[in-house]
Design a protein around this motif. Structure first.
Motif, PDB file in Angstrom:
ATOM      1  N   GLU A  93       0.834  -1.203   0.000  1.00 57.56           N
ATOM      2  CA  GLU A  93       0.000   0.000   0.000  1.00 57.56           C
ATOM      3  C   GLU A  93       0.867   1.250   0.000  1.00 57.56           C
ATOM      4  OE1 GLU A  93      -2.712   0.044   3.289  1.00 57.56           O
ATOM      5  OE2 GLU A  93      -4.255  -1.047   2.159  1.00 57.56           O
ATOM      6  N   LEU A  94       0.408   2.249  -0.717  1.00 67.20           N
ATOM      7  CA  LEU A  94       0.974   3.592  -0.640  1.00 67.20           C
ATOM      8  C   LEU A  94       0.005   4.482   0.126  1.00 67.20           C
ATOM      9  CD1 LEU A  94       2.211   4.039  -4.333  1.00 67.20           C
ATOM     10  CD2 LEU A  94       3.586   3.414  -2.338  1.00 67.20           C
ATOM     11  N   GLU A  95       0.517   5.608   0.603  1.00 64.71           N
ATOM     12  CA  GLU A  95      -0.313   6.602   1.276  1.00 64.71           C
ATOM     13  C   GLU A  95      -0.193   7.922   0.527  1.00 64.71           C
ATOM     14  OE1 GLU A  95       1.114   6.777   5.270  1.00 64.71           O
ATOM     15  OE2 GLU A  95       0.247   4.839   5.834  1.00 64.71           O
ATOM     16  N   ASP A 112       5.643   5.672   0.876  1.00 67.11           N
ATOM     17  CA  ASP A 112       5.805   4.238   0.626  1.00 67.11           C
ATOM     18  C   ASP A 112       6.297   3.586   1.925  1.00 67.11           C
ATOM     19  OD1 ASP A 112       6.346   1.731  -0.448  1.00 67.11           O
ATOM     20  OD2 ASP A 112       8.205   2.371  -1.431  1.00 67.11           O
ATOM     21  N   ASP A 114       6.241   0.710   3.268  1.00 66.19           N
ATOM     22  CA  ASP A 114       6.861  -0.617   3.233  1.00 66.19           C
ATOM     23  C   ASP A 114       8.106  -0.672   2.353  1.00 66.19           C
ATOM     24  OD1 ASP A 114       4.894  -1.716   4.932  1.00 66.19           O
ATOM     25  OD2 ASP A 114       3.531  -1.967   3.234  1.00 66.19           O
ATOM     26  N   PRO A 167      -3.945  10.835   5.177  1.00 64.77           N
ATOM     27  CA  PRO A 167      -3.509   9.821   4.214  1.00 64.77           C
ATOM     28  C   PRO A 167      -4.675   9.054   3.586  1.00 64.77           C
ATOM     29  CG  PRO A 167      -2.215   9.698   6.230  1.00 64.77           C
ATOM     30  CD  PRO A 167      -3.352  10.631   6.509  1.00 64.77           C
ATOM     31  N   VAL A 168      -4.647   8.959   2.267  1.00 70.05           N
ATOM     32  CA  VAL A 168      -5.577   8.101   1.531  1.00 70.05           C
ATOM     33  C   VAL A 168      -4.795   6.859   1.113  1.00 70.05           C
ATOM     34  CG1 VAL A 168      -7.018   7.853  -0.519  1.00 70.05           C
ATOM     35  CG2 VAL A 168      -6.935  10.045   0.681  1.00 70.05           C
ATOM     36  N   ARG A 169      -5.263   5.700   1.496  1.00 69.53           N
ATOM     37  CA  ARG A 169      -4.542   4.471   1.190  1.00 69.53           C
ATOM     38  C   ARG A 169      -4.788   4.058  -0.259  1.00 69.53           C
ATOM     39  NH1 ARG A 169      -2.081   2.510   5.418  1.00 69.53           N
ATOM     40  NH2 ARG A 169      -2.770   3.073   7.525  1.00 69.53           N
ATOM     41  N   LEU A 170      -3.685   3.729  -0.922  1.00 70.21           N
ATOM     42  CA  LEU A 170      -3.753   3.272  -2.313  1.00 70.21           C
ATOM     43  C   LEU A 170      -3.216   1.852  -2.375  1.00 70.21           C
ATOM     44  CD1 LEU A 170      -4.087   3.606  -5.372  1.00 70.21           C
ATOM     45  CD2 LEU A 170      -1.858   4.780  -5.405  1.00 70.21           C
ATOM     46  N   PRO A 171      -4.100   0.835  -2.438  1.00 69.71           N
ATOM     47  CA  PRO A 171      -3.624  -0.542  -2.528  1.00 69.71           C
ATOM     48  C   PRO A 171      -2.980  -0.787  -3.898  1.00 69.71           C
ATOM     49  CG  PRO A 171      -6.038  -0.461  -2.441  1.00 69.71           C
ATOM     50  CD  PRO A 171      -5.549   0.938  -2.424  1.00 69.71           C
TER      51      PRO A 171
END
Length: 201
Positions: A93-95, A112, A114, A167-171
């Motif tokens: 996932e990105l934020e 990023d 991770d 933060p909006v999570r971007l899978p």
């Protein structure tokens, strides 16, 4: 820096399609944030705009054989595919956060947590040197190009006034090889193929 809506023949040299690896960010929450950011910066941005995305790696112009140093050939793509499979990066996932800026464009900050973008970029670099590699890679989601030259301090104040930075999570389950028309600065990105993370392609 002002965006100049012209043909740039010294760049494309008659070539048609420019290729990048990217992460599709065309999701409702991110479309909304981009729209809010553009409204907040009203009057500063040019009309040219593509679908929301995070560029992972800039490949260059599609070509059967390499004539120029920014040509991207099928052999280079094949090496990238092999290196991606070896890298073994799984889904992550990105934020996506608040507004920031390059000299030429406003963007939403991308984090990023991770650390998965670096091994993806290293794998893609095994297939070809990145175009524009002299510039440090900054993950981002472009909001728009500046329509004119503006005073940096004034732009910084406008950026700082944008309150929507949660933060909006971007899978991320895949990365896409996409192309756009070199002569159309607002031309849509066309997905050519995808590499599914954690599935060997």
């Amino acid at each position: 820096m002002a965006f100049e809506p012209r043909d740039y023949p010294e760049w494309h040299r008659g070539r048609d399609r420019y290729a990048v690896w990217l992460i599709d960010a065309d999701l409702a929450p991110l479309r909304d944030r981009v729209a809010q950011a553009r409204a907040h910066l009203g009057g500063l941005l040019a009309d040219a705009q593509r679908q929301p995305h995070v560029t992972v790696f800039v490949c260059g112009f599609l070509a059967e054989a390499a004539t120029w140093n920014d040509d991207f050939t099928p052999a280079m793509l094949a090496r990238q595919r092999q290196a991606l499979a070896r890298a073994g990066v799984g889904p992550f996932e990105l934020e996506v956060g608040g507004l920031a800026s390059f000299d030429s464009a406003a963007f939403l900050d991308v984090r990023d947590p991770d650390g998965c973008l670096a091994p993806l970029r290293a794998a893609l670099a095994a297939g070809r040197d990145e175009v524009c590699r002299e510039e440090a890679y900054v993950p981002h989601l472009t909001v728009g190009l500046y329509r004119d030259a503006f005073v940096k301090d004034e732009v910084a104040r406008r950026l700082a006034g944008f309150a929507d930075d949660a933060p909006v999570r971007l899978p991320v389950r895949r990365i896409d090889l996409a192309v756009y028309p070199a002569r159309d600065h607002g031309g849509l990105l066309e997905r050519r193929e995808s590499f599914v993370l954690g599935a060997g392609g």
